[in-house]
Design a protein around this motif. Structure first.
Motif, mmCIF file in Angstrom:
data_model
loop_
_atom_site.group_PDB
_atom_site.id
_atom_site.type_symbol
_atom_site.label_atom_id
_atom_site.label_comp_id
_atom_site.label_asym_id
_atom_site.label_seq_id
_atom_site.Cartn_x
_atom_site.Cartn_y
_atom_site.Cartn_z
ATOM 1 N N SER A 111 0.862 -1.149 0.003
ATOM 2 C CA SER A 111 -0.036 0.028 0.000
ATOM 3 C C SER A 111 0.844 1.338 -0.112
ATOM 4 O O SER A 111 2.073 1.210 0.020
ATOM 5 N N ALA A 112 0.414 2.242 -0.054
ATOM 6 C CA ALA A 112 1.237 3.520 -0.311
ATOM 7 C C ALA A 112 1.915 3.738 1.012
ATOM 8 O O ALA A 112 2.917 4.376 1.126
ATOM 9 N N GLN A 113 1.379 3.366 1.988
ATOM 10 C CA GLN A 113 2.078 3.572 3.524
ATOM 11 C C GLN A 113 3.018 2.240 3.888
ATOM 12 O O GLN A 113 3.774 2.475 4.877
ATOM 13 N N ALA A 114 3.126 1.322 3.133
ATOM 14 C CA ALA A 114 3.842 0.061 3.599
ATOM 15 C C ALA A 114 5.217 0.062 3.371
ATOM 16 O O ALA A 114 5.463 0.896 2.017
ATOM 17 N N PRO A 115 6.147 -0.592 3.972
ATOM 18 C CA PRO A 115 7.476 -0.601 3.587
ATOM 19 C C PRO A 115 7.732 -1.101 1.979
ATOM 20 O O PRO A 115 6.762 -1.960 1.566
ATOM 21 N N ILE A 175 -12.749 -0.905 -11.813
ATOM 22 C CA ILE A 175 -12.548 -2.217 -11.001
ATOM 23 C C ILE A 175 -11.026 -1.895 -10.117
ATOM 24 O O ILE A 175 -10.353 -1.606 -10.697
ATOM 25 N N TYR A 176 -11.333 -2.282 -8.857
ATOM 26 C CA TYR A 176 -10.411 -2.078 -7.912
ATOM 27 C C TYR A 176 -9.626 -3.080 -7.749
ATOM 28 O O TYR A 176 -10.345 -4.255 -7.388
ATOM 29 N N GLY A 177 -8.444 -3.367 -8.081
ATOM 30 C CA GLY A 177 -7.347 -4.358 -7.846
ATOM 31 C C GLY A 177 -6.679 -4.513 -6.565
ATOM 32 O O GLY A 177 -6.087 -5.487 -6.238
ATOM 33 N N GLY A 178 -6.693 -3.558 -5.861
ATOM 34 C CA GLY A 178 -5.890 -3.517 -4.544
ATOM 35 C C GLY A 178 -5.122 -2.399 -4.429
ATOM 36 O O GLY A 178 -4.970 -1.418 -5.084
ATOM 37 N N PRO A 179 -4.511 -2.074 -3.084
ATOM 38 C CA PRO A 179 -3.695 -0.854 -2.899
ATOM 39 C C PRO A 179 -2.349 -0.950 -3.281
ATOM 40 O O PRO A 179 -1.716 0.087 -2.983
ATOM 41 N N GLU A 180 -1.767 -1.765 -3.823
ATOM 42 C CA GLU A 180 -0.581 -1.802 -4.210
ATOM 43 C C GLU A 180 0.037 -0.922 -4.982
ATOM 44 O O GLU A 180 -0.689 -0.597 -5.936
ATOM 45 N N VAL A 181 1.360 -0.500 -4.770
ATOM 46 C CA VAL A 181 1.884 0.666 -5.772
ATOM 47 C C VAL A 181 3.403 0.180 -6.425
ATOM 48 O O VAL A 181 3.979 -0.288 -5.311
ATOM 49 N N THR A 195 -0.326 1.180 -10.339
ATOM 50 C CA THR A 195 -1.195 1.163 -9.287
ATOM 51 C C THR A 195 -2.101 -0.176 -9.992
ATOM 52 O O THR A 195 -2.271 -0.663 -10.949
ATOM 53 N N ARG A 196 -3.328 -0.269 -9.018
ATOM 54 C CA ARG A 196 -4.165 -1.422 -9.175
ATOM 55 C C ARG A 196 -5.531 -0.674 -8.791
ATOM 56 O O ARG A 196 -6.345 -1.475 -8.655
ATOM 57 N N ASP A 240 5.644 -11.355 -6.352
ATOM 58 C CA ASP A 240 4.600 -11.433 -5.605
ATOM 59 C C ASP A 240 3.892 -10.303 -4.833
ATOM 60 O O ASP A 240 4.692 -9.504 -4.270
ATOM 61 N N VAL A 241 2.816 -10.104 -5.118
ATOM 62 C CA VAL A 241 2.087 -8.955 -4.321
ATOM 63 C C VAL A 241 2.370 -8.776 -3.032
ATOM 64 O O VAL A 241 1.856 -9.992 -2.298
ATOM 65 N N PRO A 242 2.914 -8.060 -2.198
ATOM 66 C CA PRO A 242 3.087 -7.959 -0.768
ATOM 67 C C PRO A 242 1.731 -8.048 0.006
ATOM 68 O O PRO A 242 0.855 -7.302 -0.558
ATOM 69 N N LYS A 243 1.427 -8.788 0.858
ATOM 70 C CA LYS A 243 0.465 -8.592 1.760
ATOM 71 C C LYS A 243 0.267 -7.157 2.632
ATOM 72 O O LYS A 243 1.320 -6.855 3.130
ATOM 73 N N VAL A 244 -0.907 -7.005 2.646
ATOM 74 C CA VAL A 244 -1.236 -5.818 3.359
ATOM 75 C C VAL A 244 -1.005 -5.948 4.863
ATOM 76 O O VAL A 244 -0.814 -5.140 5.658
ATOM 77 N N ARG A 245 -1.569 -7.086 5.234
ATOM 78 C CA ARG A 245 -1.865 -7.523 6.691
ATOM 79 C C ARG A 245 -0.461 -7.980 7.246
ATOM 80 O O ARG A 245 0.190 -8.695 6.930
#
Length: 150
Positions: free
Chosen positions: A55-59, A103-109, A126-127, A145-150
């Motif tokens: 996500s935008a705030q994730a490492p 269509i929203y695919g997720g917060p990944e950047v 983005t997605r 691999d798309v990093p997990k948000v959780r």
């Protein structure tokens, strides 16, 4: 031709063709895998840095990648280079006036910076809608691999 026969004929053809975009050459390796050498794409000295966040705030996870031959510290450099070779302008953003599905695919950047095909690259992926999701999916091996948000 009857509809049933037409269906059988079309099913028989499924999977019998090799996908080829014409943008790269493939050649078998000693291990039986296929390597892709872009006909147009990476050149000597081309190197990109890929930065992916859940996500935008994730490492961020960060890799370097060079192609021709595949190198850098990208975990799947060969696959990433192959995906880049298949796309005509891999870092081109969709036109501003292009209509996109919601269509929203997720917060990944992801950001990609460096040099590709002798040209500077500074692209963001983005997605957030159908256009961006399509762009991401075409180059998905580049982002790992798309990093997990959780």
């Amino acid at each position: 031709m009857t509809p049933g026969l037409a269906m059988i004929m079309s099913l028989a053809a499924c999977g019998s063709e090799q996908a080829s975009s014409g943008s790269g050459k493939t050649s078998p390796t000693a291990s039986g895998t296929t390597s892709v050498s872009p006909a147009t794409g990476a050149g000597d000295g081309d190197k990109i840095t890929v930065n992916v966040k859940a996500s935008a705030q994730a490492p961020a996870k960060t890799w370097t990648l060079s192609c021709g031959p595949a190198g850098g510290d990208h975990p799947k450099a060969g696959q990433a280079c192959a995906s880049l070779a298949k796309v005509k302008e891999p870092f081109k953003a969709p036109p501003k006036d292009q209509m996109c599905t919601k269509i929203y695919g997720g917060p990944e950047v992801a950001t990609v910076k460096g040099t590709w095909a002798g040209k500077p690259v500074d692209a963001k992926f983005t997605r957030t809608d159908g256009c961006e999701l399509s762009r991401w999916n075409k180059l998905s091996p580049l982002f790992g691999d798309v990093p997990k948000v959780r």
